[in-house]
Design an enzyme around this catalytic site. Structure first.
Site, PDB file in Angstrom:
ATOM      1  N   SER A  11       0.809  -1.215   0.000  1.00 43.87           N
ATOM      2  CA  SER A  11       0.000   0.000   0.000  1.00 43.87           C
ATOM      3  C   SER A  11       0.845   1.269   0.000  1.00 43.87           C
ATOM      4  CB  SER A  11      -0.989  -0.020   1.174  1.00 43.87           C
ATOM      5  OG  SER A  11      -1.903   1.045   1.083  1.00 43.87           O
ATOM      6  N   HIS A  12       0.752   2.048   1.078  1.00 40.36           N
ATOM      7  CA  HIS A  12       1.394   3.357   1.140  1.00 40.36           C
ATOM      8  C   HIS A  12       2.818   3.272   1.673  1.00 40.36           C
ATOM      9  CE1 HIS A  12      -0.443   2.290   4.901  1.00 40.36           C
ATOM     10  NE2 HIS A  12       0.254   3.194   5.542  1.00 40.36           N
ATOM     11  N   ASP A  44      -2.160   6.550  -3.559  1.00 39.84           N
ATOM     12  CA  ASP A  44      -1.028   5.884  -2.913  1.00 39.84           C
ATOM     13  C   ASP A  44      -0.493   4.725  -3.747  1.00 39.84           C
ATOM     14  OD1 ASP A  44      -3.213   4.182  -2.525  1.00 39.84           O
ATOM     15  OD2 ASP A  44      -2.362   3.377  -0.671  1.00 39.84           O
ATOM     16  N   ASP A 102      -0.999   1.460  -3.995  1.00 41.59           N
ATOM     17  CA  ASP A 102      -1.879   0.511  -4.674  1.00 41.59           C
ATOM     18  C   ASP A 102      -3.206   1.128  -5.093  1.00 41.59           C
ATOM     19  OD1 ASP A 102      -2.772   0.750  -2.055  1.00 41.59           O
ATOM     20  OD2 ASP A 102      -3.427  -1.328  -1.909  1.00 41.59           O
ATOM     21  N   ASP A 105      -5.610   2.672  -3.497  1.00 41.06           N
ATOM     22  CA  ASP A 105      -6.849   2.599  -2.718  1.00 41.06           C
ATOM     23  C   ASP A 105      -7.055   3.819  -1.825  1.00 41.06           C
ATOM     24  OD1 ASP A 105      -4.930   2.007  -0.800  1.00 41.06           O
ATOM     25  OD2 ASP A 105      -5.927   0.200  -0.048  1.00 41.06           O
ATOM     26  N   ARG A 106      -6.055   4.680  -1.697  1.00 40.64           N
ATOM     27  CA  ARG A 106      -6.193   5.885  -0.889  1.00 40.64           C
ATOM     28  C   ARG A 106      -6.244   7.119  -1.779  1.00 40.64           C
ATOM     29  NH1 ARG A 106      -3.222   4.964   4.796  1.00 40.64           N
ATOM     30  NH2 ARG A 106      -3.410   2.704   4.873  1.00 40.64           N
ATOM     31  N   LYS A 126     -11.350   0.298  -0.410  1.00 39.16           N
ATOM     32  CA  LYS A 126     -11.316   1.747  -0.601  1.00 39.16           C
ATOM     33  C   LYS A 126     -10.743   2.014  -1.978  1.00 39.16           C
ATOM     34  CE  LYS A 126      -7.238   1.942   2.480  1.00 39.16           C
ATOM     35  NZ  LYS A 126      -7.422   0.734   3.304  1.00 39.16           N
TER      36      LYS A 126
END
Length: 542
Positions: free
Chosen positions: A112-113, A276, A278, A280-281, A375
């Protein structure tokens, strides 16, 4: 062609809130990835005949992991794997693919982030057939299998060509390499008023979308510059790189500094946005204004009927417990339920599947809806573009009008990263022991209405989740929340969330940290942060 490789358990393969995340060098250890993947397959039971999705955010080690998993899928009897071209699939994109193609689930490769590159982080998680992250009963089963594993299955075969679109075979396994963006782009066109957004952009309005050299780049470029006709260059840092080009792929003001600088300049775009690692943010930015994720969720809920996919209204809204109560105020005005869940997107899945909630969000720059079960950063940006096109107002005008109607929830998160794990646990345990005595106690002029360790009773499946964060709620609605994060890879991260509600519009212009200053001081003294961790200031403030 299939073969069985002897192995033994490797300590520490317990998934956190978003799967298993460790340093790349940990995943590169012999049998580390293989053990976890085999544990996924074993925990699912008989996987023969299943069809799954596979892809990731393109970070370092992504392509290697895809090849390993394809060969293990073939050996374990998986019928078909749908893989994104080049191994690329965003997290919401994978959820979309699972749902649209009615697959059994999917494996997502992402941290992710978290930073990427050879010295960065890597991650893996399993999503179920609804497209959402595996619930705790599944992740617990995966972990249990990892503690007793004795062998994994793979095949002797050359690497599969994941760069060429189309169908092929790896042993008995069917492999379909798909366009990473197509299914997702089709879904977005069903939800949003693309002609209205296209017209808004054609009439001189602009967007700057910073993909931080991560996986949202191909999605944003195809949709925003391609389908919506924004000028080339509206999406910056749009090519996914294994090390994210040195960017810290976390869309917040502390890391997306180029975007903030642009949006504070005289020639700023009408809408600034970032996503981010991946995708999702999301972060939404107006001119000289960063919209907090909590406010963004509330504003989206308040304006949802302007968006074609949500014109019938919302069944309900949901937020993670640490997220501010801004969306609760909107839900109250709309006379719809507002659910408070633990942190972790999997907790929203049951509510979305049961039709109890339509929009949901977390303070950590994550917002989503029932269109997928993750998300979704690009979706959130399109939602804001639709609101801007429908109202003709600026980001700043929309935010200020929202505060005037619903009041402002001043809100901030203070992260103390990489602290000693034992010290972090001691801090939380000590504070937890004192909570029962705090209810009804005055602290710095505020009376504590509630002090507890948040537990969640799922209204859909009846499950209980304990110890989800320590919270103090004051009679004036102010809150302080303490959590240890489950997304880091080294040491512990203590997150402290501070919130204060202000109804008076004449005070809405206060600087956030100034408005929260007394609560910030109280949060540190009450938990003895300096004494127990040696930290006098947070690593990151958002």
């Amino acid at each position: 062609m299939s073969k069985e490789i002897a192995t033994q358990p490797i300590a520490g393969q317990k998934p956190g809130t978003s799967g298993l995340r460790k340093k790349v060098t940990v995943f590169q250890q012999p049998n580390y990835l293989e053990n976890f993947v085999q544990s996924i397959f074993d925990a699912l039971g008989d996987v023969r005949g299943r069809e799954i999705a596979l892809g990731g955010d393109g970070r370092y080690y992504n392509r290697n992991a895809v090849q390993t998993i394809l060969k293990m899928a073939a050996a374990n009897g998986i019928k078909r794997v749908v893989v994104g071209q080049g191994g690329i699939l965003s997290t919401p994109g994978t959820s979309c693919v699972i749902r649209k193609r009615k697959l059994s689930g999917g494996i997502i490769l992402s941290a992710s982030h978290n930073p990427g590159g050879p010295d960065g982080d890597f991650g893996i998680k399993y999503n179920t057939e609804n497209g959402g992250p595996a619930p705790e009963k599944v992740t617990d089963a995966i972990y249990e299998k990892s503690t007793t594993i004795t062998r994994y299955l793979t095949v002797d075969a050359p690497d599969y060509d994941i760069d060429t679109l189309g169908l092929g075979k790896l042993g008995d396994l069917e492999v379909e390499v798909i366009d990473s963006v197509e299914d997702y782009a089709d879904l977005m066109q069903q939800l949003f008023d693309f002609p209205a957004i296209k017209n808004w952009l054609a009439n001189g309005h602009s967007i700057r979308f910073d993909s931080l050299s991560a996986v949202s780049g191909p999605y944003a470029t195809r949709i925003i510059e391609g389908l919506l006709g924004a000028p080339k260059g509206s999406v910056v840092n749009g090519i996914p790189l294994e090390d994210f080009g040195g960017h810290h792929p976390d869309p917040n003001p502390a890391y997306a500094t180029d975007l903030i600088e642009h949006m504070n300049a005289a020639d700023a775009a009408d809408l600034g946005a970032a996503s981010d690692g991946d995708a999702d943010r999301n972060m939404i930015v107006g001119r000289n204004l960063v919209v907090t994720p909590s406010d963004s969720l509330a504003i989206m809920a308040a304006n949802a009927t302007l968006v074609p996919g949500y014109h019938k209204g919302l069944a309900g809204v949901a937020r993670s417990m640490p997220t501010s109560c801004a969306v609760d105020a909107v839900a109250k005005a709309l006379n719809i339920p507002a659910f408070e869940t633990p942190t972790g997107w999997k907790f929203f899945g049951n509510l979305l599947d049961a039709g109890k909630a339509t929009l949901c969000g977390e303070e950590s720059y994550g917002t989503g809806s029932d269109h997928v079960r993750e998300k979704d950063g690009v979706w959130a940006v399109l939602f804001w573009l639709n609101i801007l096109a429908a109202t003709g107002k600026s980001v700043n005008e929309i935010v200020e009008a929202h505060w005037a109607k619903y009041g402002r929830h001043f809100y901030s998160r203070h992260d103390f990263e990489g602290i000693d794990t034992d010290a972090a646990n001691k801090l939380m345990d000590s504070l937890r022991e004192r909570l029962p005595q705090l209810t009804g106690t005055p602290l710095r002029g505020r009376k504590v209405a509630l002090a507890d360790d948040f537990a969640y009773h799922d209204p859909v499946d009846g499950s209980m989740s304990q110890k989800q964060g320590l919270r103090l709620v004051f009679e004036d609605g102010s809150r302080i929340v303490y959590r240890l994060s489950g997304t880091g890879t080294e040491g512990a991260t203590l997150r402290v969330y501070i919130e204060r509600y202000e109804a008076n519009p004449s005070r809405h212009g206060l600087e956030t940290q100034t408005a929260l200053s007394d609560l910030i001081e109280l949060s540190r003294d009450l938990a003895r942060i300096s004494e127990l961790t040696g930290r006098t200031e947070p690593t990151v403030v958002t």
